[in-house]
Design an enzyme around this catalytic site. Structure first.
Site, PDB file in Angstrom:
ATOM      1  N   GLY A 161       6.879  -6.354  -0.658  1.00 31.80           N
ATOM      2  CA  GLY A 161       6.227  -6.392   0.652  1.00 31.80           C
ATOM      3  C   GLY A 161       7.226  -6.737   1.737  1.00 31.80           C
ATOM      4  O   GLY A 161       8.439  -6.538   1.583  1.00 31.80           O
ATOM      5  N   LYS A 185      -2.651  -8.763  -6.878  1.00 37.38           N
ATOM      6  CA  LYS A 185      -3.278  -8.608  -5.564  1.00 37.38           C
ATOM      7  C   LYS A 185      -2.646  -7.402  -4.894  1.00 37.38           C
ATOM      8  O   LYS A 185      -1.469  -7.416  -4.548  1.00 37.38           O
ATOM      9  CB  LYS A 185      -3.027  -9.852  -4.695  1.00 37.38           C
ATOM     10  CG  LYS A 185      -3.787  -9.798  -3.399  1.00 37.38           C
ATOM     11  CD  LYS A 185      -2.988 -10.357  -2.226  1.00 37.38           C
ATOM     12  CE  LYS A 185      -3.668 -10.057  -0.908  1.00 37.38           C
ATOM     13  NZ  LYS A 185      -3.860  -8.618  -0.637  1.00 37.38           N
ATOM     14  N   HIS A 186      -3.448  -6.354  -4.720  1.00 36.51           N
ATOM     15  CA  HIS A 186      -2.940  -5.172  -4.016  1.00 36.51           C
ATOM     16  C   HIS A 186      -3.231  -5.337  -2.522  1.00 36.51           C
ATOM     17  O   HIS A 186      -3.950  -6.258  -2.107  1.00 36.51           O
ATOM     18  CB  HIS A 186      -3.619  -3.912  -4.583  1.00 36.51           C
ATOM     19  CG  HIS A 186      -2.746  -2.691  -4.545  1.00 36.51           C
ATOM     20  ND1 HIS A 186      -1.759  -2.513  -3.611  1.00 36.51           N
ATOM     21  CD2 HIS A 186      -2.709  -1.580  -5.322  1.00 36.51           C
ATOM     22  CE1 HIS A 186      -1.151  -1.357  -3.818  1.00 36.51           C
ATOM     23  NE2 HIS A 186      -1.704  -0.760  -4.865  1.00 36.51           N
ATOM     24  N   TRP A 202       0.804  -1.221   0.000  1.00 35.93           N
ATOM     25  CA  TRP A 202       0.000   0.000   0.000  1.00 35.93           C
ATOM     26  C   TRP A 202       0.837   1.272   0.000  1.00 35.93           C
ATOM     27  O   TRP A 202       0.302   2.360  -0.215  1.00 35.93           O
ATOM     28  CB  TRP A 202      -0.878   0.007   1.267  1.00 35.93           C
ATOM     29  CG  TRP A 202      -0.067  -0.367   2.479  1.00 35.93           C
ATOM     30  CD1 TRP A 202       0.048  -1.616   3.017  1.00 35.93           C
ATOM     31  CD2 TRP A 202       0.809   0.474   3.226  1.00 35.93           C
ATOM     32  NE1 TRP A 202       0.942  -1.600   4.064  1.00 35.93           N
ATOM     33  CE2 TRP A 202       1.420  -0.324   4.212  1.00 35.93           C
ATOM     34  CE3 TRP A 202       1.135   1.833   3.178  1.00 35.93           C
ATOM     35  CZ2 TRP A 202       2.339   0.178   5.133  1.00 35.93           C
ATOM     36  CZ3 TRP A 202       2.063   2.336   4.088  1.00 35.93           C
ATOM     37  CH2 TRP A 202       2.647   1.501   5.056  1.00 35.93           C
ATOM     38  N   ASN A 203       2.141   1.181   0.315  1.00 39.72           N
ATOM     39  CA  ASN A 203       2.847   2.440   0.625  1.00 39.72           C
ATOM     40  C   ASN A 203       3.049   3.337  -0.602  1.00 39.72           C
ATOM     41  O   ASN A 203       3.169   4.554  -0.466  1.00 39.72           O
ATOM     42  CB  ASN A 203       4.162   2.193   1.372  1.00 39.72           C
ATOM     43  CG  ASN A 203       5.136   1.353   0.606  1.00 39.72           C
ATOM     44  OD1 ASN A 203       4.757   0.629  -0.309  1.00 39.72           O
ATOM     45  ND2 ASN A 203       6.394   1.425   0.986  1.00 39.72           N
ATOM     46  N   CYS A 228      10.387   1.622   1.776  1.00 41.50           N
ATOM     47  CA  CYS A 228      11.297   0.484   1.984  1.00 41.50           C
ATOM     48  C   CYS A 228      12.746   0.957   2.108  1.00 41.50           C
ATOM     49  O   CYS A 228      13.487   0.492   2.963  1.00 41.50           O
ATOM     50  CB  CYS A 228      11.160  -0.510   0.845  1.00 41.50           C
ATOM     51  SG  CYS A 228      11.263   0.258  -0.778  1.00 41.50           S
ATOM     52  N   GLU A 244      10.923  -7.935  -3.732  1.00 37.83           N
ATOM     53  CA  GLU A 244      11.334  -6.592  -3.294  1.00 37.83           C
ATOM     54  C   GLU A 244      10.836  -6.444  -1.865  1.00 37.83           C
ATOM     55  O   GLU A 244       9.658  -6.178  -1.647  1.00 37.83           O
ATOM     56  CB  GLU A 244      10.687  -5.522  -4.191  1.00 37.83           C
ATOM     57  CG  GLU A 244      11.103  -5.572  -5.644  1.00 37.83           C
ATOM     58  CD  GLU A 244      12.467  -4.972  -5.875  1.00 37.83           C
ATOM     59  OE1 GLU A 244      13.062  -4.434  -4.922  1.00 37.83           O
ATOM     60  OE2 GLU A 244      12.948  -5.052  -7.005  1.00 37.83           O
ATOM     61  N   LEU A 245      11.703  -6.636  -0.896  1.00 34.67           N
ATOM     62  CA  LEU A 245      11.253  -6.729   0.497  1.00 34.67           C
ATOM     63  C   LEU A 245      11.680  -5.507   1.310  1.00 34.67           C
ATOM     64  O   LEU A 245      11.931  -4.451   0.759  1.00 34.67           O
ATOM     65  CB  LEU A 245      11.734  -8.050   1.088  1.00 34.67           C
ATOM     66  CG  LEU A 245      11.380  -9.287   0.239  1.00 34.67           C
ATOM     67  CD1 LEU A 245      11.908 -10.558   0.857  1.00 34.67           C
ATOM     68  CD2 LEU A 245       9.879  -9.402  -0.009  1.00 34.67           C
ATOM     69  N   GLU A 284      13.057  -3.574  11.144  1.00 31.53           N
ATOM     70  CA  GLU A 284      12.726  -2.424  10.299  1.00 31.53           C
ATOM     71  C   GLU A 284      11.669  -1.579  11.028  1.00 31.53           C
ATOM     72  O   GLU A 284      10.666  -2.107  11.480  1.00 31.53           O
ATOM     73  CB  GLU A 284      12.156  -2.923   8.961  1.00 31.53           C
ATOM     74  CG  GLU A 284      11.723  -1.818   8.027  1.00 31.53           C
ATOM     75  CD  GLU A 284      11.053  -2.330   6.730  1.00 31.53           C
ATOM     76  OE1 GLU A 284      10.460  -3.425   6.746  1.00 31.53           O
ATOM     77  OE2 GLU A 284      11.144  -1.618   5.717  1.00 31.53           O
TER      78      GLU A 284
HETATM   79  P1  NAP Z   1       3.015  -6.923   3.662  1.00 32.57           P
HETATM   80  O1  NAP Z   1       2.200  -7.109   4.876  1.00 32.57           O
HETATM   81  O2  NAP Z   1       3.991  -7.952   3.308  1.00 32.57           O
HETATM   82  O3  NAP Z   1       1.954  -6.690   2.473  1.00 32.57           O
HETATM   83  C1  NAP Z   1       2.393  -6.531   1.147  1.00 32.57           C
HETATM   84  C2  NAP Z   1       1.428  -7.283   0.228  1.00 32.57           C
HETATM   85  O4  NAP Z   1       1.572  -8.682   0.453  1.00 32.57           O
HETATM   86  C3  NAP Z   1      -0.041  -6.968   0.501  1.00 32.57           C
HETATM   87  O5  NAP Z   1      -0.736  -7.025  -0.723  1.00 32.57           O
HETATM   88  C4  NAP Z   1      -0.462  -8.117   1.392  1.00 32.57           C
HETATM   89  O6  NAP Z   1      -1.838  -8.352   1.360  1.00 32.57           O
HETATM   90  C5  NAP Z   1       0.305  -9.255   0.788  1.00 32.57           C
HETATM   91  N1  NAP Z   1       0.592 -10.373   1.661  1.00 32.57           N
HETATM   92  C6  NAP Z   1       1.181 -10.341   2.879  1.00 32.57           C
HETATM   93  N2  NAP Z   1       1.346 -11.596   3.349  1.00 32.57           N
HETATM   94  C7  NAP Z   1       0.842 -12.436   2.401  1.00 32.57           C
HETATM   95  C8  NAP Z   1       0.709 -13.845   2.302  1.00 32.57           C
HETATM   96  N3  NAP Z   1       1.144 -14.656   3.265  1.00 32.57           N
HETATM   97  N4  NAP Z   1       0.135 -14.355   1.187  1.00 32.57           N
HETATM   98  C9  NAP Z   1      -0.310 -13.562   0.204  1.00 32.57           C
HETATM   99  N5  NAP Z   1      -0.206 -12.200   0.238  1.00 32.57           N
HETATM  100  C10 NAP Z   1       0.362 -11.659   1.320  1.00 32.57           C
HETATM  101  O7  NAP Z   1       3.807  -5.590   3.683  1.00 32.57           O
HETATM  102  P2  NAP Z   1       3.433  -4.244   4.395  1.00 32.57           P
HETATM  103  O8  NAP Z   1       3.964  -4.332   5.765  1.00 32.57           O
HETATM  104  O9  NAP Z   1       2.028  -3.877   4.204  1.00 32.57           O
HETATM  105  O10 NAP Z   1       4.318  -3.284   3.463  1.00 32.57           O
HETATM  106  C11 NAP Z   1       5.474  -2.757   3.855  1.00 32.57           C
HETATM  107  C12 NAP Z   1       6.662  -3.638   3.592  1.00 32.57           C
HETATM  108  O11 NAP Z   1       6.931  -3.654   2.195  1.00 32.57           O
HETATM  109  C13 NAP Z   1       7.887  -3.096   4.256  1.00 32.57           C
HETATM  110  O12 NAP Z   1       8.670  -4.116   4.798  1.00 32.57           O
HETATM  111  C14 NAP Z   1       8.594  -2.409   3.106  1.00 32.57           C
HETATM  112  O13 NAP Z   1       9.970  -2.220   3.347  1.00 32.57           O
HETATM  113  C15 NAP Z   1       8.288  -3.312   1.975  1.00 32.57           C
HETATM  114  N6  NAP Z   1       8.452  -2.627   0.682  1.00 32.57           N
HETATM  115  C16 NAP Z   1       9.494  -2.974  -0.120  1.00 32.57           C
HETATM  116  C17 NAP Z   1       9.704  -2.318  -1.319  1.00 32.57           C
HETATM  117  C18 NAP Z   1      10.858  -2.677  -2.211  1.00 32.57           C
HETATM  118  O14 NAP Z   1      10.843  -2.294  -3.385  1.00 32.57           O
HETATM  119  N7  NAP Z   1      11.869  -3.386  -1.742  1.00 32.57           N
HETATM  120  C19 NAP Z   1       8.839  -1.289  -1.697  1.00 32.57           C
HETATM  121  C20 NAP Z   1       7.788  -0.961  -0.859  1.00 32.57           C
HETATM  122  C21 NAP Z   1       7.604  -1.644   0.336  1.00 32.57           C
HETATM  123  P3  NAP Z   1      -2.800  -7.875   2.557  1.00 32.57           P
HETATM  124  O15 NAP Z   1      -2.708  -6.389   2.604  1.00 32.57           O
HETATM  125  O16 NAP Z   1      -4.145  -8.353   2.134  1.00 32.57           O
HETATM  126  O17 NAP Z   1      -2.299  -8.539   3.799  1.00 32.57           O
END
Ligand code: NAP
Length: 460
Positions: A206, A154-155, A130-131, A262, A228-229, A359
């Site tokens: 994510g 899937k967003h 979402w960010n 991130c 991309e974590l 983080e």
């Molecule tokens: P997140 O919880 O991992 O969510 C990201 C996406 O993954 C969402 O669409 C989420 O869906 C989905 N998701 C999570 N767990 C899942 C699973 N077990 N199975 C299927 N889908 C799953 O991440 P967040 O905390 O919202 O976002 C922030 C993270 O993203 C931070 O760690 C940030 O550093 C990282 N990020 C990395 C980059 C990069 O380019 N390296 C860029 C931006 C952000 P739901 O919302 O429905 O749970």
């Protein structure tokens, strides 16, 4: 839980959306599969025309797209406008350069002739955070549609309106049904999508937890992934840094997008000779930020994306202090409606404190003093993450030397120009693998096929 659109500035629910039924999901996958059969044979010029029209529409309706992001995840309106404009730039960039990046490459074998051809994998499954509710989508849609792949996406659960708006954008731009499909699905349904034989690759942006789960599932099905974590990027300040130029980057690097980036500057590693001066000016600049409604242009410090995100961050700060860290400023929620967190600085973070490795996804600075360059590099590298990092020094040779020794996917010297359509983005270690953007971004889900010609006699 269904997809909830909640304004983090007020806590009020805007809309909610039910998950797709099994039948709807199956229909979406078969439409994507059918679309791929024609999209892969669609000319580069026609694919580029769709992306270019989408870019024009984004630019024409920048305010509508931006306001939706501000409403759903609290991004400050000017930042949201910037994100929409940059998303358009990414689509334009691939429309312009995609064909050249994927042109056949002549090879030079000792016998006969050979070339490497590029062809799309098929239907890709992208899971996005979402960010950056549009930029993350443009980062996959631009290159992958240009390469001839089609996407089911899937967003994140809190930005369904942005997700739907982006899908509509591509349809309005002339993309055929199935080229880009938004999926409102659960994690369990996401697993079924990964397993589905029609899916040929999986891209996630994510958290590390999501990465482990999705990469493991895809690995079991032998499907290529890009990850991309998260990150915990070092912001290294050497004692010869120009503070006039460094402090604004420090504030921007930690506070942009309410700290939810991130590759944000998260660990500030400052040489002892300049540390007090840096800290004084940094704290003063942070305390001057204007907290307020992210829809108001005067606001310089908006809310976090959700109440859950705020509670998680407050819990992390409390745990850091319980484990011996010292709060230099902030640390609490801001007393007003919505999910706002004070600009916060933690120091004295020992290596056994969970805060040393975790983080912080919000406006929380980890501040470290070091005696010299070697200690700065060692501390920067003492992390499970390896996304980006930066170094500030007036000695460019020193900056290059330090950048070369930090174990990350990206390093920035005297700036934090993180993202550029033409430059690769991605990390190493727990920050993931693979690259998005630039030439590398379009190569991730492309079959590199060798074609060799030559009238050779069969060996006897
Ligand atoms: P997140 O919880 O991992 O969510 C990201 C996406 O993954 C969402 O669409 C989420 O869906 C989905 N998701 C999570 N767990 C899942 C699973 N077990 N199975 C299927 N889908 C799953 O991440 P967040 O905390 O919202 O976002 C922030 C993270 O993203 C931070 O760690 C940030 O550093 C990282 N990020 C990395 C980059 C990069 O380019 N390296 C860029 C931006 C952000 P739901 O919302 O429905 O749970």
């Amino acid at each position: 839980m269904s997809y909830q659109s909640v304004n983090p500035n007020t806590g009020k629910q805007l809309k909610s959306f039910e998950h797709m039924s099994t039948a709807q999901l199956q229909h979406a996958l078969s439409t994507a599969q059918t679309c791929f059969q024609s999209w892969k044979n669609t000319s580069y010029a026609d694919r580029a025309a769709v992306l270019s029209r989408a870019a024009v529409l984004l630019r024409a309706h920048v305010d509508d797209f931006a306001k939706l992001a501000t409403l759903e995840m609290g991004k400050r309106i000017d930042e949201a406008r910037g994100e929409v404009a940059f998303s358009a730039d990414i689509l334009s960039y691939y429309a312009q350069h995609g064909q050249a990046f994927l042109a056949p490459v002549e090879l030079a074998p000792e016998q006969g002739e050979a070339r490497m051809e590029s062809s799309p994998f098929g239907v890709l499954f992208c899971v996005e955070p979402w960010n950056f509710p549009y930029y993350q989508l443009a980062r996959v849609a631009g290159p992958q549609l240009m390469a001839g792949n089609v996407l089911v996406v899937k967003h994140a659960g809190n930005v369904p309106q942005c997700a739907i708006a982006f899908e509509k954008l591509l349809l309005d731009a002339g993309a055929p049904a199935g080229a880009y499909t938004n999926l409102l699905i659960t994690h369990e349904q996401a697993n079924q999508v990964i397993d589905d034989p029609r899916i040929k690759g999986v891209a996630l942006t994510g958290s590390v937890g999501a990465g482990r789960s999705i990469a493991a599932r895809a690995g079991k099905a032998l499907k290529k992934t890009s990850m991309e974590l998260g990150g915990s990027d070092a912001f290294i300040v050497m004692d010869d840094a120009d503070l006039e130029r460094t402090i604004p980057w420090a504030v921007w690097g930690r506070m942009y997008n309410a700290g939810q980036t991130c590759c944000a500057a998260k660990r500030f590693i400052v040489q002892a000779g300049i540390a007090d001066r840096f800290l004084d000016r940094f704290m003063s600049a942070l305390s001057q930020l204007q907290v307020g409604d992210p829809m108001d242009k005067r606001t310089t410090h908006g809310p976090l994306s959700s109440e859950a995100a705020l509670l998680q961050l407050l819990g992390q700060v409390d745990a850091a202090v319980e484990n011996g860290a010292r709060l230099l400023m902030g640390g609490k929620r801001i007393d007003r409606p919505g999910s706002f967190m004070e600009a916060t600085i933690l120091t004295d973070i020992r290596s056994d404190n969970p805060a040393f490795r975790d983080e912080f996804f919000g406006p929380v600075v980890s501040f470290h003093r070091v005696k010299d360059e070697a200690e700065a590099i060692a501390l920067a590298n003492n992390s499970d993450f390896g996304l980006g990092g930066s170094v500030f020094t007036q000695d460019v040779a020193r900056g290059n030397r330090i950048a070369g020794q930090v174990d990350t996917g990206m390093m920035f010297i005297n700036n934090l120009h993180w993202s550029d359509a033409a430059l690769p983005f991605g990390g190493v270690k727990n920050s993931g693998y693979g690259r998005e953007l630039g030439n590398l971004g379009i190569q991730e889900f492309v079959n590199k096929k060798l074609v060799r010609a030559g009238d050779f006699a069969a060996p006897v």
